[in-house]
Design an enzyme around this catalytic site. Sequence first.
Site, mmCIF file in Angstrom:
data_model
loop_
_atom_site.group_PDB
_atom_site.id
_atom_site.type_symbol
_atom_site.label_atom_id
_atom_site.label_comp_id
_atom_site.label_asym_id
_atom_site.label_seq_id
_atom_site.Cartn_x
_atom_site.Cartn_y
_atom_site.Cartn_z
ATOM 1 C CB SER A 273 -0.895 0.024 1.243
ATOM 2 O OG SER A 273 -1.564 1.269 1.377
ATOM 3 C CE1 TYR B 43 -4.717 -2.249 4.749
ATOM 4 C CE2 TYR B 43 -3.715 -0.082 4.510
ATOM 5 C CZ TYR B 43 -4.298 -1.200 3.943
ATOM 6 O OH TYR B 43 -4.464 -1.279 2.588
#
Length: 280
Positions: free
Chosen positions: A173, A186
Amino acid sequence: MPEQPAQQQTPPGTTAAMTPRPDHGEQSYRGSGKLTGKAALITGADSGIGRAVAIAYAREGADVLISYLDEHEDAEETRRWVEEAGRKAVVVPGDVADPAHCRALVDRAVEEFGRLDVLVSNAAFQMSHETLEEIPDEEWDRTLAINLSAFFHLAKAAVPHLKPGASIIGSSSVNSDNPTPQLLPYDVTKAGIANMCAALAQLLGPKGIRVNSVAPGPIWTPLIPSTMPEEAVQTFGEQVPLGRAGQPAELAPVYVLLASDDGSYVSGARVAVTGGAPIL
């Protein structure tokens, strides 16, 4: 007008409840045989990026094992698209936070397809919190188990079955370099995926196995309305230079490149698909 209205779901969320519905390439992706004869295992393949990759892989000629948690309706929709492309689809529910399930997924893929050529570790979990104190210990552990440890267990189980030319792909990401403070667990896992791919590329290069990661920016998937506040959903994607959230279909060609012979000398790379947001 925002690209998507304010909305919220309970985790893990479903595609049917999203407004607008994401584009997974159902009507647009055209294959050209880049993965003919290959077999792929994709986690989180019921919806979002995973569904888009499954559709693209099938239209490129690959059979696909669709791994998902419990979103049965979404998974069956992905199965339908894979089978409409003329490829074999195997749908397997279960929790990748369990190492035994990760190993079982690899065994099932080899049993069903007789081979395994591509592993895409894509399943992910996140929740938004304004303070460190709000993050439950159990949520920290579960986020790491789903996003990062599952990748380790899947790769470890898959490598004995992978032949030269095989490919492992991790979904990282933009958060790995530009962490959003409200998504701390995350963020950490996505940085770990990028690092693991870089290390695995070096470990597995002598075996002829390529390992890469993809770094998506804000992509419109069920993860967003099911794990973020309504007001954040409404403005989701506006912060990147292109000014909008990306669609899952816009990721699929990169995953095809990294899985196919077109990417035969690409290993240890992290490919940014971020709408212009930089990664380091």
